[in-house]
Design a protein around this motif. Structure first.
Motif, short mmCIF file in Angstrom:
data_model
loop_
_atom_site.label_atom_id
_atom_site.label_comp_id
_atom_site.label_asym_id
_atom_site.label_seq_id
_atom_site.Cartn_x
_atom_site.Cartn_y
_atom_site.Cartn_z
N GLU A 42 -19.21 -5.70 -23.04
CA GLU A 42 -19.52 -6.86 -22.22
C GLU A 42 -20.51 -6.54 -21.11
OE1 GLU A 42 -15.66 -7.95 -20.78
OE2 GLU A 42 -15.16 -9.13 -22.56
N HIS A 43 -21.34 -7.53 -20.79
CA HIS A 43 -22.22 -7.46 -19.62
C HIS A 43 -21.85 -8.60 -18.68
CE1 HIS A 43 -25.68 -4.95 -21.55
NE2 HIS A 43 -24.85 -4.20 -20.86
N TYR A 44 -21.85 -8.31 -17.39
CA TYR A 44 -21.50 -9.30 -16.38
C TYR A 44 -22.72 -9.63 -15.52
CZ TYR A 44 -16.51 -8.61 -17.31
OH TYR A 44 -15.27 -8.57 -17.91
N CYS A 45 -22.78 -10.88 -15.08
CA CYS A 45 -23.84 -11.30 -14.16
C CYS A 45 -23.26 -12.36 -13.23
CB CYS A 45 -25.03 -11.87 -14.93
SG CYS A 45 -26.36 -12.48 -13.86
N PRO A 46 -23.31 -12.15 -11.91
CA PRO A 46 -22.82 -13.18 -10.99
C PRO A 46 -23.49 -14.52 -11.25
CG PRO A 46 -23.28 -11.15 -9.81
CD PRO A 46 -23.81 -10.96 -11.19
N ILE A 47 -22.72 -15.59 -11.14
CA ILE A 47 -23.26 -16.93 -11.43
C ILE A 47 -24.47 -17.24 -10.55
CG2 ILE A 47 -22.75 -19.40 -11.20
CD1 ILE A 47 -19.93 -18.81 -12.22
N ALA A 48 -24.42 -16.84 -9.29
CA ALA A 48 -25.55 -17.10 -8.38
C ALA A 48 -26.82 -16.43 -8.90
CB ALA A 48 -25.22 -16.61 -6.98
N HIS A 49 -26.69 -15.18 -9.37
CA HIS A 49 -27.84 -14.46 -9.91
C HIS A 49 -28.34 -15.16 -11.18
CE1 HIS A 49 -26.49 -10.40 -7.94
NE2 HIS A 49 -26.44 -11.42 -7.10
N PHE A 50 -27.40 -15.57 -12.00
CA PHE A 50 -27.73 -16.20 -13.27
C PHE A 50 -28.55 -17.48 -13.06
CE2 PHE A 50 -26.81 -17.96 -17.52
CZ PHE A 50 -26.98 -16.82 -18.29
N HIS A 51 -28.17 -18.25 -12.05
CA HIS A 51 -28.89 -19.48 -11.73
C HIS A 51 -30.35 -19.19 -11.35
CE1 HIS A 51 -26.22 -22.94 -11.98
NE2 HIS A 51 -25.22 -22.17 -11.58
N ILE A 52 -30.55 -18.15 -10.55
CA ILE A 52 -31.92 -17.79 -10.13
C ILE A 52 -32.75 -17.38 -11.34
CG2 ILE A 52 -33.30 -16.16 -8.78
CD1 ILE A 52 -31.86 -18.22 -7.08
N ILE A 53 -32.16 -16.60 -12.23
CA ILE A 53 -32.88 -16.15 -13.43
C ILE A 53 -33.23 -17.34 -14.32
CG2 ILE A 53 -32.68 -14.79 -15.56
CD1 ILE A 53 -30.89 -12.85 -13.89
N LEU A 54 -32.29 -18.27 -14.47
CA LEU A 54 -32.57 -19.47 -15.27
C LEU A 54 -33.69 -20.30 -14.64
CD1 LEU A 54 -28.97 -20.63 -16.29
CD2 LEU A 54 -30.70 -19.59 -17.76
N GLU A 55 -33.72 -20.36 -13.32
CA GLU A 55 -34.79 -21.09 -12.64
C GLU A 55 -36.16 -20.48 -12.98
OE1 GLU A 55 -34.09 -21.14 -8.46
OE2 GLU A 55 -32.24 -22.32 -8.61
N LYS A 56 -36.23 -19.16 -13.00
CA LYS A 56 -37.49 -18.48 -13.32
C LYS A 56 -37.88 -18.72 -14.78
CE LYS A 56 -38.15 -16.80 -9.25
NZ LYS A 56 -39.22 -17.39 -8.41
N ILE A 57 -36.89 -18.75 -15.66
CA ILE A 57 -37.17 -19.01 -17.08
C ILE A 57 -37.76 -20.41 -17.24
CG2 ILE A 57 -36.07 -19.42 -19.32
CD1 ILE A 57 -34.14 -17.10 -18.61
N ILE A 58 -37.16 -21.38 -16.56
CA ILE A 58 -37.67 -22.76 -16.63
C ILE A 58 -39.07 -22.84 -16.04
CG2 ILE A 58 -37.35 -25.08 -15.66
CD1 ILE A 58 -34.32 -24.63 -16.00
N GLU A 59 -39.27 -22.15 -14.91
CA GLU A 59 -40.59 -22.14 -14.27
C GLU A 59 -41.64 -21.56 -15.22
OE1 GLU A 59 -42.75 -19.86 -10.52
OE2 GLU A 59 -40.57 -20.16 -10.47
N ALA A 60 -41.27 -20.50 -15.94
CA ALA A 60 -42.21 -19.87 -16.88
C ALA A 60 -42.55 -20.81 -18.02
CB ALA A 60 -41.59 -18.58 -17.43
N PHE A 61 -41.55 -21.51 -18.54
CA PHE A 61 -41.79 -22.44 -19.65
C PHE A 61 -42.66 -23.62 -19.22
CE2 PHE A 61 -38.06 -20.83 -22.27
CZ PHE A 61 -38.86 -20.48 -23.34
N LYS A 62 -42.67 -23.94 -17.95
CA LYS A 62 -43.50 -25.05 -17.48
C LYS A 62 -44.98 -24.69 -17.50
CE LYS A 62 -40.12 -27.46 -14.59
NZ LYS A 62 -39.70 -27.81 -13.21
N SER A 63 -45.30 -23.40 -17.48
CA SER A 63 -46.70 -22.98 -17.44
C SER A 63 -47.20 -22.43 -18.77
CB SER A 63 -46.92 -21.93 -16.35
OG SER A 63 -46.19 -20.75 -16.63
N GLN A 64 -46.29 -22.11 -19.70
CA GLN A 64 -46.73 -21.58 -20.99
C GLN A 64 -45.67 -21.81 -22.05
OE1 GLN A 64 -47.08 -17.80 -18.81
NE2 GLN A 64 -46.19 -16.86 -20.61
N ASN A 65 -46.10 -21.73 -23.30
CA ASN A 65 -45.22 -22.08 -24.42
C ASN A 65 -44.31 -20.93 -24.85
OD1 ASN A 65 -46.31 -24.67 -24.68
ND2 ASN A 65 -48.01 -23.90 -25.90
#
Length: 494
Positions: free
Chosen positions: A395-418
């Motif tokens: 198993e790998h663990y990630c605090p929910i707060a950290h996970f939200h920030i990472i997801l935000e960056k993923i969404i930001e990246a998808f907004k600028s490229q495919n």
């Protein structure tokens, strides 16, 4: 409201350069000014002109063309817009950064090979990272019908920044070419020693491409794309390709200048129409800007023919050799944007494996599967937990707060490229906080990015592109669905 304020108000609303007389007519019509003077348009012109003369660049107004006034803020906005269009997208900045850094890292040549794959993919090739002993590092396929071609790419790194003859296994390069049935072979590295190395490159029909030259290609392509037939010429020769590259860059700049000519012709069409009510070939050809750019009658005819196409319908011939623009330039721009969006959507629908042709071997279609090692996930208290490898799970663990920030960056990246990958998100997180006063710790927390992408893949929100080094993902659903999915699923559970 005084004349100066009225002029600003009218120009702000009209969003186009207009003469003092028209400014005055609109101001009177809308009740912005009241005057008993016999020549209010002369007064308006004098007020605006005096403001420009006295305040210079600090004036609200500027002379757009002969007899026409505009707002200085339009010019500033145009400059900002121009600067923005010339900026390279984040993906390109990252490719260039890694090319420049990794060419000297002889301890990890695989990283350089990975970046070469990304660079050539950006240039329009179907690029496959192979690597390993006994095969080429990167295989390029240019699928352009009967002129399709394939290229074997061998990446060379050197701490000293100089590739010598002894670092290149010429016989292996020939074997790689035969094995993959490629048309050309290119070696990419910091610089090449010359002398005997050049002779061997000529003997074995190998092109030598310096990393800095590849960077120039990527930069130029981001501003105005090369065609694959143009890039083919780069691989045709033997040895150092610097001279051919300069020719290619000059040709690319010339094509970029055609866009400026297109802009000027449209601008002059509008100007003539504002004054005469129409434009002709001859009236356009005689305009000062068009003469200055050496735009010929044939060029003008091509542009008019383009704008007359039914799906644009931007120009209408009202009588023999008399034309009018039928829509605003802004609306015409929107049509071209729609065409762009349509072409992008077609590109996204392309299959991962190229269609067979007489020149390219048919390969089996990749089966749809998860590339992530994670196969299950859940929320435990304040953490997201991802479980990897069914046969020997951990198993790998990630605090929910950290996970939200990472997801935000993923969404930001998808907004600028495919297409995105782990190292793109990694670069976006560098120097950022994952929570209050808790900075991203770099490599030690890279697994959290893989976790996030893996969970999105499990949930079928993103899909693997087929690329393994690096592993790349595309959106599988509209980005709005991911926005909705996050708060519903990534939250603390008791």
């Amino acid at each position: 409201m005084n004349f100066r304020q009225a002029a600003y108000h009218v120009l702000k609303d009209e969003k186009r350069p207009i003469p003092a007389k028209e400014i005055t007519q609109i101001a009177l019509r809308d009740g912005l000014i009241k005057t008993d003077g016999k020549t209010p348009d002369a007064t308006m012109g004098a007020v605006v002109y005096a403001d420009i003369k006295q305040k210079g660049e600090k004036s609200l107004f500027m002379k757009a063309k002969s007899g026409l006034f505009g707002l200085r803020e339009w010019d500033e906005e145009a400059k900002e817009g121009k600067d923005e269009t010339m900026k390279m997208p984040p993906q390109v900045d990252l490719i260039i950064k890694y090319l420049e850094e990794r060419q000297y890292d002889s301890t990890s040549p695989a990283n350089f090979e990975e970046t070469l794959k990304d660079a050539f993919s950006f240039l329009g090739f179907e690029a496959v990272l192979i690597g390993g002993s006994g095969d080429t590092d990167v295989l390029l396929v240019a699928n352009i019908g009967q002129e399709s071609f394939k290229v074997s790419v061998d990446g060379k790194t050197s701490k000293s920044g100089r590739i010598t003859d002894s670092q290149i296994d010429w016989l292996s390069l020939r074997d790689h070419k035969n094995k993959n049935r490629t048309d050309f072979v290119v070696v990419v590295g910091p610089t090449f020693a010359g002398g005997n190395l050049e002779e061997r490159a000529s003997e074995y029909n190998v092109s030598l491409l310096k990393t800095e030259d590849l960077v120039k290609l990527v930069e130029a392509h981001s501003k105005f794309p090369f065609t694959l037939t143009e890039l083919k010429d780069l691989f045709r020769g033997k040895g150092d390709r610097s001279t051919q590259l300069e020719d290619l860059l000059t040709q690319n700049l010339s094509r970029r200048n055609l866009l400026e000519r297109f802009r000027v012709v449209i601008e002059e069409m509008q100007s003539l129409q504002d004054h005469l009510g129409y434009f002709t070939f001859d009236s356009l050809a005689g305009r000062e800007k068009i003469v200055g750019l050496d735009i010929g009658t044939e060029d003008i005819k091509y542009i008019i023919s383009l704008l007359k196409l039914p799906f644009i319908n931007g120009v209408k011939e009202i009588s023999e050799n008399k034309y009018i623009l039928t829509i605003r330039i802004k609306d015409m721009a929107n049509i071209f944007c729609q065409i762009s969006n349509l072409l992008i959507s077609l590109e996204e629908k392309k299959e991962l494996i190229l269609p067979p042709s007489s020149h390219i071997r048919e390969e089996p279609v990749l089966k749809k599967k998860l590339v992530s090692k994670y196969f299950k996930w859940n929320i435990r208290g304040h953490s997201v937990v991802a479980i990897a490898k069914k046969d020997n799970p951990y198993e790998h663990y990630c605090p929910i707060a950290h996970f939200h920030i990472i997801l935000e960056k993923i969404i930001e990246a998808f907004k600028s490229q495919n297409v995105i990958n782990t190292y793109l998100i990694f670069s976006m997180l560098e120097g950022q906080n994952l929570s209050s006063d808790r900075p991203f710790k770099g490599k030690a927390e890279e697994y959290k990015i893989r976790m996030a992408l893996g969970i999105l893949e499990i949930e079928e929100l993103v899909r693997w592109t087929g690329s393994k080094r690096p592993i790349e993902y595309k959106l599988n659903v509209p980005i709005e669905i991911i926005h909705e999915w996050i708060p519903k699923n990534i939250k603390k559970r008791e």
